[in-house]
Design a protein around this motif. Structure first.
Motif, PDB file in Angstrom:
ATOM      1  N   ARG A   1       0.833  -1.208   0.000  1.00  0.00           N
ATOM      2  CA  ARG A   1       0.000   0.000   0.000  1.00  0.00           C
ATOM      3  C   ARG A   1       0.868   1.259   0.000  1.00  0.00           C
ATOM      4  NH1 ARG A   1      -3.149  -3.112   3.399  1.00  0.00           N
ATOM      5  NH2 ARG A   1      -2.295  -2.172   5.295  1.00  0.00           N
ATOM      6  N   ASP A   2       1.965   1.221   0.774  1.00  0.00           N
ATOM      7  CA  ASP A   2       2.808   2.406   0.882  1.00  0.00           C
ATOM      8  C   ASP A   2       3.602   2.684  -0.387  1.00  0.00           C
ATOM      9  OD1 ASP A   2       2.452   3.889   3.174  1.00  0.00           O
ATOM     10  OD2 ASP A   2       4.513   3.643   3.859  1.00  0.00           O
TER      11      ASP A   2
ATOM     12  N   GLU B   1       2.843   5.622  -2.573  1.00  0.00           N
ATOM     13  CA  GLU B   1       3.364   6.959  -2.292  1.00  0.00           C
ATOM     14  C   GLU B   1       4.500   7.336  -3.242  1.00  0.00           C
ATOM     15  OE1 GLU B   1       2.591   9.144   0.397  1.00  0.00           O
ATOM     16  OE2 GLU B   1       0.863   7.898   0.930  1.00  0.00           O
TER      17      GLU B   1
ATOM     18  N   LYS C   1       5.460  13.624   8.175  1.00  0.00           N
ATOM     19  CA  LYS C   1       5.550  12.279   7.625  1.00  0.00           C
ATOM     20  C   LYS C   1       4.334  12.022   6.761  1.00  0.00           C
ATOM     21  CE  LYS C   1       6.615   8.967  10.523  1.00  0.00           C
ATOM     22  NZ  LYS C   1       6.671   8.119  11.744  1.00  0.00           N
ATOM     23  N   SER C   2       4.425  11.004   5.929  1.00  0.00           N
ATOM     24  CA  SER C   2       3.277  10.612   5.108  1.00  0.00           C
ATOM     25  C   SER C   2       3.197   9.100   5.046  1.00  0.00           C
ATOM     26  CB  SER C   2       3.407  11.192   3.688  1.00  0.00           C
ATOM     27  OG  SER C   2       4.548  10.650   3.031  1.00  0.00           O
ATOM     28  N   GLY C   3       2.038   8.617   4.636  1.00  0.00           N
ATOM     29  CA  GLY C   3       1.852   7.171   4.482  1.00  0.00           C
ATOM     30  C   GLY C   3       1.993   6.416   5.789  1.00  0.00           C
TER      31      GLY C   3
ATOM     32  N   HIS D   1       7.295   3.388   2.821  1.00  0.00           N
ATOM     33  CA  HIS D   1       7.805   3.897   1.546  1.00  0.00           C
ATOM     34  C   HIS D   1       9.154   4.592   1.694  1.00  0.00           C
ATOM     35  CE1 HIS D   1       5.716   7.320   3.288  1.00  0.00           C
ATOM     36  NE2 HIS D   1       6.336   8.125   2.450  1.00  0.00           N
ATOM     37  N   TYR D   2       9.511   5.005   2.897  1.00  0.00           N
ATOM     38  CA  TYR D   2      10.819   5.634   3.080  1.00  0.00           C
ATOM     39  C   TYR D   2      11.947   4.620   2.853  1.00  0.00           C
ATOM     40  CZ  TYR D   2       8.096   9.422   5.167  1.00  0.00           C
ATOM     41  OH  TYR D   2       7.185  10.428   5.372  1.00  0.00           O
TER      42      TYR D   2
END
Length: 329
Positions: free
Chosen positions: A20-21, A24, A271-273, A277-278
């Motif tokens: 899912r991530d 991003e 932050k996001s997601g 994803h990082y």
């Protein structure tokens, strides 16, 4: 490599979160998934819009439709899947702990370098923006030289997931939970000069609780992980000028507290997601640069930490059926 193609091995919760991530990242595409059953692969593929489905990880690797493999299987399966991918020249991001023991991880790192193929442990905490800001703050000297580290990771559930209680699945507190305090402490202080471990082990040989003391010249760390109590689930580094504290569920925090003579300061970082994803972005940058290891996931540190967990298991008598598996000769 404008668009990097990902393959997903295993269809459990963490694989779902990671997939899912990836949405991003506009330059990432999930092109294939493999599971032990085609029905499971099909279900996962339908949810995430994945075209290629396989009921065997080797078939996915041989299909040549991916640039990098994300491995989210139970711990004992990591080594064989990762080794097959690296032998085929497919890059690997493998969930933590990347293998059951340091010897297996060392073999994968050697194979990665020999084949010129990227290999990384998916320790998402290392690429979390808050964690990165935290360690930049620590390195700035704001609390002076770090002298003590405290880190715990534990919870209680009346009924634990089966995988946490099965030796054949690498169950127990140390590998599943203790990898976080171990990684955090290593990031703060490096490799200790000595360590002592104690554990509560059940009749099946699974550690329910493990505590460790890591000793350094002029510094000490206390690490605890367990599945029998609701622990504070916090982490902190302290020095003569103050402390830096990560709050409950500190492995993916939204802030940390800087405590100095100025008082308490709450440090937040955008932050996001979900946070996965990082680590994926770090792998993709490293792939494009032609690297065999990611700067955020150094092979030597991955191996050092597993060496320390191996020593903790040696001291507490915890073994796994897959410990002896070593395909590298």
């Amino acid at each position: 490599m404008d668009l990097i193609r990902w393959g997903i091995v295993a269809t459990g919760n963490i694989s779902g979160s990671f997939t899912r991530d990836l949405a991003e990242l506009p330059d990432a595409e999930v092109t294939a998934v493999a599971s032990r059953s085609m029905a499971s692969a099909d279900r996962f593929a339908e949810v995430h819009g994945i075209a290629q489905r396989f009921d065997d990880y080797r078939a996915l690797i041989d299909s040549k439709v991916v640039d990098v493999l994300y491995i989210g299987t139970p711990h004992p399966q990591h080594y064989a899947v990762a080794r097959a991918a690296l032998e085929a020249g497919v890059a690997v991001l493998c969930e933590k702990p990347v293998t059951l023991n340091a010897r297996q991880a060392r073999d994968l790192a050697d194979l990665s370098r020999a084949n010129g193929t990227l290999f990384a442990e998916a320790m998402w905490m290392r690429t979390d923006p808050v964690i990165q800001a935290y360690f930049e703050d620590l390195r700035s000297g704001v609390i002076g030289a770090p002298k003590q580290v405290l880190a715990d990771f534990g919870f209680f559930k009346p009924e634990l997931p089966e995988r946490l209680l099965r030796p054949d699945l690498g169950g127990g507190a140390l590998l599943d939970l203790g990898i976080y305090p171990a990684t955090f402490t290593y990031m703060a202080l490096g490799k200790p000069e000595a360590m002592t471990a104690m554990a509560e082990v059940n009749e099946d040989g699974v550690d329910l609780v493990t505590s460790m003391i890591w000793r350094y010249p002029g510094a000490m760390a206390s690490l605890t992980c367990g599945m029998t109590a609701q622990l504070p689930w916090i982490a902190a580094v302290s020095g003569p000028e103050g402390s830096l504290m990560l709050p409950h569920r500190w492995h993916h925090p939204d802030h940390y507290i800087r405590r100095t003579a100025k008082g308490d300061e709450r440090i937040t970082v955008p932050k996001s997601g979900l946070g996965y994803h990082y680590e994926a972005a770090e792998v993709m940058r490293s792939l494009r640069a032609g690297l065999t290891e990611c700067p955020a996931f150094p092979h030597d540190e991955t191996i050092d930490i597993l060496d320390l967990l191996d020593e903790a298991r040696r001291q507490t008598g915890v073994t796994y059926p897959g410990d002896d598996e070593f395909l590298g000769g």
